[in-house]
Design an enzyme around this catalytic site. Structure first.
Site, mmCIF file in Angstrom:
data_model
loop_
_atom_site.group_PDB
_atom_site.id
_atom_site.type_symbol
_atom_site.label_atom_id
_atom_site.label_comp_id
_atom_site.label_asym_id
_atom_site.label_seq_id
_atom_site.Cartn_x
_atom_site.Cartn_y
_atom_site.Cartn_z
ATOM 1 C CG HIS A 221 -131.271 -0.405 -20.473
ATOM 2 N ND1 HIS A 221 -131.411 -1.534 -21.249
ATOM 3 C CD2 HIS A 221 -130.411 0.404 -21.145
ATOM 4 C CE1 HIS A 221 -130.662 -1.409 -22.345
ATOM 5 N NE2 HIS A 221 -130.053 -0.245 -22.298
ATOM 6 C CG ASN B 99 -128.236 -3.331 -26.150
ATOM 7 O OD1 ASN B 99 -128.694 -3.305 -25.012
ATOM 8 N ND2 ASN B 99 -127.924 -2.236 -26.821
#
Length: 549
Positions: free
Chosen positions: A57, A130
């Site tokens: 990320h 997510n």
């Protein structure tokens, strides 16, 4: 805060009387002087500007938001933020891709992380989600190895754009990944914008109410305008033209005064339903069908304004599922969730230091400030960059410090119990410990034996079975229309066509052939290889079956 315009100053606050670009020399033409503390500070500070980027990320951006509780969840949890309709709090959200480095395109085909930090009056509460409802794996120890296959090759430092074989080699050996892959290589793998995509907890959490009743929960955050996507060609074009497309889009929307909005829902499942559910609620690769477990609205999230400094508010922000688990919310026995409870805070300690929670962007509003409903305190002390050290408060449970000693709140606990302050001081008796353990085991054992046994019914530790193919097969065959199926084939072929090892290309077609023979044949044709269909058992035997221990 001073209202005067800022004046260029040295790091100790004094105005600097010389040109900031100048340096002190012993004479014209040099040598430079060691006494030039301004120059030394500039160089030394510059050498230390970068902090380690996130291992996953790394590429992302975000903004401020406001959360409003529209419907109480008090019947299923005693967690404070979910009690009173109309309650509002501010927060910061960060959107991100998963595998790429900080400079990679944000339109790449990848899941998106969507992490929310709620600055509630009781403390900070995080959602670390997510934009897909499932994940690639369900066993925690697989995660580092899976991420390695999305990074650069060790021998030549080339990435997936040159050869995606490492990525597909991993996936085709771990068949439970196919549900996530069927989502990701569909249209949703390239969202049109961060403001027009969903977010999901993926993991199951345990909500507990004041009576001690347990409800299993998954959280969904759905955009007001629906989940919009980019076709492969457009996403690829933007990746070359503007790697920061999504970041720019979000920034400009908020600058124009737009306030994108999401609605928050829970799916709920009773312990009895969990025992009768076809799959394990601890399996991150499965979804809960909406027909059986409908969405229940409970709140809204409205994006409000841009951050004023990216590094301070986005790069330094630290999320963790451990902050999801506030009183009234507990983690399930999901292996990946359990590991994230450790891994997320640990990586923040590495990136930002042991006192990362004291940074302004991470600091709870009630830590060290006299704010309602209480002023937080703990026994964490010292360490690098300690910004707040609790002054003269004792750093252990003290009996002699009077009003200065840390108090223990008489807060609601599971079963409606109130834990008075004096239960935290003094001697703990063995008989009380044994009695408490016995009560906990009696409550836990019967139900959890049934739920946890579901894992062992069809896979051991990290194994797979044809049951793992059911939901992704339904997604491809029943949810995707003909156009979406065509996109899916094109997306897979485009990504896998640069695999350098022919055997892995063949395996990719067979991997998807496990879902649908026609799909496998189309992918084989697109990759320019022979179609060699295999049954699940033949597929496993061809790769070779590994030990289950």
């Amino acid at each position: 805060m001073p209202s005067d315009p800022p004046v260029y100053s040295t790091s100790n606050g004094f105005k600097y009387p010389h040109h900031p670009y100048g340096a002190q020399y012993a004479r014209p033409g040099g040598p430079i002087l060691l006494q030039d503390s301004h120059l030394i500070e500039s160089l030394a500070r510059f050498d230390r500007e970068r902090i380690p980027e996130r291992v996953v990320h790394a590429k992302g951006g975000g903004c401020h938001f406001e959360f409003e509780l529209t419907d109480s969840l008090s019947d299923i949890t005693y967690a404070d933020p979910y009690q009173t309709p109309g309650y509002k709090c501010p927060g910061v959200v960060r959107f991100s891709t998963v595998g790429g480095e900080s400079g990679t395109p944000d339109t790449a085909r990848d899941p998106r992380g969507v992490s929310f930090k709620f600055y509630t009056k009781w403390g900070n509460h995080d959602w670390v989600f997510n934009n897909t409802p499932v994940f690639f794996i369900r066993d925690a120890n697989k995660f580092p190895h899976f991420i390695h296959t999305q990074k650069r090759y060790p021998h030549n430092h080339l990435g997936q754009a040159s050869d995606s074989g490492m990525y597909w080699d991993y996936l085709t050996q771990n068949v439970e990944s196919i549900h996530q892959i069927t989502y990701m290589f569909g249209d949703r793998g390239t969202p049109a914008s961060w403001t027009d995509m969903s977010a999901y907890s993926g993991h199951t959490f345990k909500f507990v109410n004041k009576e001690g009743d347990l409800t299993y929960v998954q959280i969904h955050v759905l955009p007001e305008n629906g989940f919009k996507t980019l076709p492969l060609e457009k996403a690829s074009e933007l990746a070359g033209k503007n790697p920061d497309y999504h970041q720019q889009l979000l920034y400009e929307k908020l600058q124009r005064g737009e306030k994108p909005k999401y609605t928050c829902y829970v799916q709920t499942m009773t312990p009895e339903q969990a025992e009768n559910f076809r799959y394990s609620i601890n399996d991150l690769t499965k979804v809960w069908p909406h027909k059986e477990f409908p969405l229940r609205k409970f709140g809204t999230i409205t994006l409000t304004e841009n951050v004023t400094n990216y590094f301070e508010e986005i790069e330094q922000i630290a999320f963790s599922p451990s902050n999801t688990c506030i009183p009234g919310i507990e983690p399930s026995n999901d292996s990946v969730l359990q590991s994230r409870l450790f891994s997320y805070p640990d990586t923040q300690r590495h990136r930002l230091g042991a006192n990362y929670m004291q940074l302004p962007i991470n600091r709870p509003v009630n830590m060290g400030k006299e704010m309602c409903p209480f002023a937080g305190a703990n026994f964490q002390r010292d360490g690098p960059m300690c910004l707040f050290n609790f002054k003269d408060q004792p750093n252990y449970i003290a009996t002699h410090a009077g009003e200065n000693a840390v108090k223990f709140a008489e807060c609601t606990r599971e079963g409606g119990q109130i834990a008075p302050h004096d239960k935290f001081t003094g001697v703990v008796l063995e008989k009380d410990v044994l009695e408490e353990i016995k009560k906990q085991e009696e409550k836990r054992s019967g139900h959890e034996q049934v739920v946890n046994a579901k894992i062992n019914e069809y896979y051991i530790v990290n194994g797979c079975s044809p049951l793992d193919l059911e939901q992704p097969r339904a997604l491809y065959e029943k949810v995707y229309d003909d156009e979406m199926k065509e996109h899916f084939v094109n997306n897979v072929v485009a990504h896998a066509s640069n695999i350098s090892i022919p055997e892995i290309k063949t395996r990719v077609s067979q991997y998807f052939g496990l879902l649908n023979a026609d799909l496998g044949q189309k992918i084989a044709k697109g990759l320019g290889i022979a179609w060699e269909p295999l049954t699940f058992e033949e597929y496993a035997a061809k790769i070779s079956t590994s030990a289950a221990y």
